[in-house]
Design a protein around this motif. Structure first.
Motif, PDB file in Angstrom:
ATOM      1  N   ALA A  96       0.827  -1.208   0.000  1.00 25.42           N
ATOM      2  CA  ALA A  96       0.000   0.000   0.000  1.00 25.42           C
ATOM      3  C   ALA A  96       0.861   1.258   0.000  1.00 25.42           C
ATOM      4  O   ALA A  96       0.549   2.245  -0.672  1.00 25.42           O
ATOM      5  N   ILE A  97       1.959   1.211   0.755  1.00 23.86           N
ATOM      6  CA  ILE A  97       2.881   2.359   0.800  1.00 23.86           C
ATOM      7  C   ILE A  97       3.535   2.557  -0.560  1.00 23.86           C
ATOM      8  O   ILE A  97       3.647   3.685  -1.058  1.00 23.86           O
ATOM      9  N   GLU A  98       3.958   1.460  -1.185  1.00 26.86           N
ATOM     10  CA  GLU A  98       4.591   1.556  -2.509  1.00 26.86           C
ATOM     11  C   GLU A  98       3.614   2.093  -3.546  1.00 26.86           C
ATOM     12  O   GLU A  98       3.980   2.911  -4.407  1.00 26.86           O
ATOM     13  N   SER A  99       2.352   1.667  -3.462  1.00 27.84           N
ATOM     14  CA  SER A  99       1.345   2.137  -4.420  1.00 27.84           C
ATOM     15  C   SER A  99       1.070   3.623  -4.276  1.00 27.84           C
ATOM     16  O   SER A  99       0.733   4.306  -5.248  1.00 27.84           O
ATOM     17  N   ALA A 100       1.216   4.129  -3.049  1.00 28.09           N
ATOM     18  CA  ALA A 100       0.962   5.553  -2.797  1.00 28.09           C
ATOM     19  C   ALA A 100       2.134   6.440  -3.206  1.00 28.09           C
ATOM     20  O   ALA A 100       2.012   7.660  -3.182  1.00 28.09           O
ATOM     21  N   SER A 101       3.281   5.819  -3.572  1.00 28.98           N
ATOM     22  CA  SER A 101       4.483   6.566  -3.999  1.00 28.98           C
ATOM     23  C   SER A 101       4.895   7.626  -2.985  1.00 28.98           C
ATOM     24  O   SER A 101       5.203   8.766  -3.329  1.00 28.98           O
ATOM     25  N   LEU A 102       4.913   7.238  -1.717  1.00 33.88           N
ATOM     26  CA  LEU A 102       5.267   8.176  -0.647  1.00 33.88           C
ATOM     27  C   LEU A 102       6.755   8.141  -0.311  1.00 33.88           C
ATOM     28  O   LEU A 102       7.295   9.115   0.217  1.00 33.88           O
ATOM     29  N   VAL A 103       7.415   7.008  -0.585  1.00 34.32           N
ATOM     30  CA  VAL A 103       8.765   6.784  -0.079  1.00 34.32           C
ATOM     31  C   VAL A 103       9.733   6.597  -1.248  1.00 34.32           C
ATOM     32  O   VAL A 103       9.448   5.870  -2.206  1.00 34.32           O
ATOM     33  N   GLU A 104      10.881   7.240  -1.138  1.00 32.88           N
ATOM     34  CA  GLU A 104      11.917   7.127  -2.165  1.00 32.88           C
ATOM     35  C   GLU A 104      12.560   5.749  -2.156  1.00 32.88           C
ATOM     36  O   GLU A 104      12.902   5.203  -3.218  1.00 32.88           O
ATOM     37  N   ASN A 105      12.737   5.167  -0.968  1.00 25.01           N
ATOM     38  CA  ASN A 105      13.422   3.873  -0.844  1.00 25.01           C
ATOM     39  C   ASN A 105      12.565   2.874  -0.061  1.00 25.01           C
ATOM     40  O   ASN A 105      12.928   2.452   1.046  1.00 25.01           O
ATOM     41  N   PRO A 106      11.411   2.453  -0.606  1.00 21.96           N
ATOM     42  CA  PRO A 106      10.509   1.549   0.140  1.00 21.96           C
ATOM     43  C   PRO A 106      11.106   0.176   0.423  1.00 21.96           C
ATOM     44  O   PRO A 106      10.582  -0.552   1.275  1.00 21.96           O
ATOM     45  N   ASP A 107      12.203  -0.171  -0.258  1.00 25.83           N
ATOM     46  CA  ASP A 107      12.812  -1.482  -0.026  1.00 25.83           C
ATOM     47  C   ASP A 107      13.271  -1.651   1.422  1.00 25.83           C
ATOM     48  O   ASP A 107      13.314  -2.780   1.937  1.00 25.83           O
ATOM     49  N   VAL A 108      13.601  -0.540   2.101  1.00 31.44           N
ATOM     50  CA  VAL A 108      14.065  -0.658   3.494  1.00 31.44           C
ATOM     51  C   VAL A 108      12.945  -1.153   4.410  1.00 31.44           C
ATOM     52  O   VAL A 108      13.216  -1.708   5.477  1.00 31.44           O
ATOM     53  N   LEU A 109      11.697  -0.956   3.997  1.00 31.26           N
ATOM     54  CA  LEU A 109      10.585  -1.405   4.830  1.00 31.26           C
ATOM     55  C   LEU A 109      10.494  -2.920   4.870  1.00 31.26           C
ATOM     56  O   LEU A 109      10.047  -3.499   5.869  1.00 31.26           O
ATOM     57  N   HIS A 110      10.919  -3.579   3.804  1.00 33.67           N
ATOM     58  CA  HIS A 110      10.862  -5.041   3.771  1.00 33.67           C
ATOM     59  C   HIS A 110      11.767  -5.647   4.848  1.00 33.67           C
ATOM     60  O   HIS A 110      11.480  -6.726   5.364  1.00 33.67           O
ATOM     61  N   GLU A 111      12.830  -4.950   5.183  1.00 30.72           N
ATOM     62  CA  GLU A 111      13.738  -5.446   6.221  1.00 30.72           C
ATOM     63  C   GLU A 111      13.071  -5.439   7.595  1.00 30.72           C
ATOM     64  O   GLU A 111      13.425  -6.232   8.470  1.00 30.72           O
ATOM     65  N   LEU A 112      12.099  -4.542   7.762  1.00 32.89           N
ATOM     66  CA  LEU A 112      11.445  -4.407   9.073  1.00 32.89           C
ATOM     67  C   LEU A 112      10.508  -5.563   9.380  1.00 32.89           C
ATOM     68  O   LEU A 112      10.175  -5.801  10.543  1.00 32.89           O
ATOM     69  N   ILE A 113      10.075  -6.278   8.354  1.00 36.03           N
ATOM     70  CA  ILE A 113       9.082  -7.336   8.552  1.00 36.03           C
ATOM     71  C   ILE A 113       9.595  -8.430   9.480  1.00 36.03           C
ATOM     72  O   ILE A 113       8.817  -9.087  10.179  1.00 36.03           O
ATOM     73  N   GLU A 114      10.907  -8.648   9.502  1.00 35.78           N
ATOM     74  CA  GLU A 114      11.456  -9.703  10.348  1.00 35.78           C
ATOM     75  C   GLU A 114      11.355  -9.379  11.833  1.00 35.78           C
ATOM     76  O   GLU A 114      11.484 -10.264  12.672  1.00 35.78           O
ATOM     77  N   ASP A 115      11.145  -8.123  12.169  1.00 39.00           N
ATOM     78  CA  ASP A 115      10.963  -7.690  13.556  1.00 39.00           C
ATOM     79  C   ASP A 115       9.466  -7.644  13.827  1.00 39.00           C
ATOM     80  O   ASP A 115       8.736  -6.862  13.209  1.00 39.00           O
ATOM     81  N   VAL A 116       8.976  -8.503  14.745  1.00 37.38           N
ATOM     82  CA  VAL A 116       7.525  -8.604  14.968  1.00 37.38           C
ATOM     83  C   VAL A 116       6.920  -7.281  15.412  1.00 37.38           C
ATOM     84  O   VAL A 116       5.771  -6.969  15.093  1.00 37.38           O
ATOM     85  N   LYS A 117       7.700  -6.459  16.116  1.00 33.23           N
ATOM     86  CA  LYS A 117       7.199  -5.147  16.536  1.00 33.23           C
ATOM     87  C   LYS A 117       6.841  -4.295  15.333  1.00 33.23           C
ATOM     88  O   LYS A 117       5.756  -3.702  15.258  1.00 33.23           O
ATOM     89  N   TYR A 118       7.750  -4.238  14.361  1.00 37.98           N
ATOM     90  CA  TYR A 118       7.486  -3.448  13.166  1.00 37.98           C
ATOM     91  C   TYR A 118       6.465  -4.130  12.258  1.00 37.98           C
ATOM     92  O   TYR A 118       5.667  -3.464  11.595  1.00 37.98           O
ATOM     93  N   ALA A 119       6.507  -5.452  12.208  1.00 34.13           N
ATOM     94  CA  ALA A 119       5.546  -6.178  11.383  1.00 34.13           C
ATOM     95  C   ALA A 119       4.117  -5.877  11.832  1.00 34.13           C
ATOM     96  O   ALA A 119       3.219  -5.681  11.006  1.00 34.13           O
TER      97      ALA A 119
END
Length: 332
Positions: free
Chosen positions: A209-232
């Motif tokens: 949803a964030i990628e579709s909204a074109s809000l972030v220049e580097n959305p790939d960094v968000l994928h790294e957060l998924i491994e942390d249950v807090k951020y997930a």
């Protein structure tokens, strides 16, 4: 479900206290199926268990003056909240439904199975009109085997206790009632049942949803957060209930807000064209997720700025009679 509806349903069980019974089931470790097995318990002990868990329901839920009921997918950080499970259900938790819908569950054969094989208890309370089911994990410290040495009081002397036994305490982690599964202890859920895998799949939808909204220049960094249950969990909340994404707020408006709101100004950077957010620090990632959840507010009365994680919509006041505990921080 809201707090009023939950308490009304629980009161029905207390009103019919003498006419309701209790049945206890177990979920076993190291089994291929999540099917629970029934425990054969004497009548006197069942009466004591009914009293124990009815008292626990009263203390945990019914007597709470302030009780918030939130969807798990949009949970915040308020204290004493109960979460309605509204995500993909892990296989093990389907056992609560099976207790309600199946009458021919097998008995646990204590000649073949040790009590140490019990992973959790399912306590069904009710009658032919309605039932609720409590989910209670069984820690190993509450299961005593034959390898230990115990003495019990017998009249005026002590005798050796030869058999295995369970210590059943009050308290439970989940409640199935009125076709809803309520999470009382979120920490237990997060550590068990493959819940992290469920959250990771939901969080991926938030990133999409964030990628579709074109809000972030580097959305790939968000994928790294998924491994942390807090951020997930936070990204799952974004996927399910981000007011900013749902409202379709333009990226230019969001960037301008980041530049002017005191909590955000100077703490979030942008790309070269200054039309997208650049997530380059842990702080900026945290602030960005809070931004998507519309947690940065300005009082119409005082014009003060606040960070509010826990908030209830005014539109829902009449349908949710629970009191919210807002976590507010003044920024100016």
């Amino acid at each position: 479900m809201n707090a009023g509806n939950l308490k009304k349903s629980l009161n029905n069980y207390f009103d019919d206290y003498d006419d309701i019974g209790v049945t206890v089931y177990a979920v076993l470790k190291n089994q291929d199926s999540s099917d629970p097995v029934k425990l054969d318990i004497e009548a006197d002990a069942l009466g004591g268990l009914k009293e124990l868990f009815m008292d626990s329901l009263r203390d945990t839920l019914l007597d709470k003056d302030e009780l918030s009921i939130l969807n798990l997918s949009s949970s915040d950080e308020r204290v004493d909240a109960v979460y309605v499970y509204d995500l993909e259900l892990p296989v093990e938790l389907t056992s609560l439904e099976k207790v309600i819908t199946q009458d021919n569950l097998p008995l646990l054969n204590l000649n073949d199975e040790s009590l140490s094989s019990i992973k959790s208890l399912l306590i069904e309370i009710g009658n032919n009109v309605g039932q609720l089911v409590l989910y209670k994990t069984m820690a190993s410290i509450n299961i005593y085997g034959r390898s230990s040495f115990f003495l019990k009081k017998s009249q005026s002397r002590l005798e050796k206790l030869n058999d295995e036994f369970l210590r059943v305490s009050a308290g439970f982690q989940m409640l199935r009632i009125d076709d809803s599964l309520l999470v009382i202890d979120l920490a237990t859920l997060e550590k068990s049942f493959g819940f992290h895998d469920v959250i990771k799949r939901e969080a991926a939808s938030g990133i999409s949803a964030i990628e579709s909204a074109s809000l972030v220049e580097n959305p790939d960094v968000l994928h790294e957060l998924i491994e942390d249950v807090k951020y997930a969990r936070k990204l799952t909340k974004v996927a399910k209930s981000s007011p900013v994404i749902k409202a379709g707020i333009p990226s230019t408006t969001i960037v301008d807000f980041c530049k002017t709101f005191p909590r955000l100004a100077g703490r979030i950077r942008f790309n070269e064209n200054e039309d997208k957010i650049l997530l380059d620090t842990k702080v900026s990632k945290d602030l960005f997720i809070n931004l998507l959840m519309d947690n940065y507010l300005t009082s119409e009365l005082t014009s003060y700025h606040y960070t509010s994680v826990a908030k209830d919509s005014v539109d829902n006041e009449e349908t949710n009679d629970s009191s919210s505990t807002d976590s507010n921080q003044t920024d100016e």
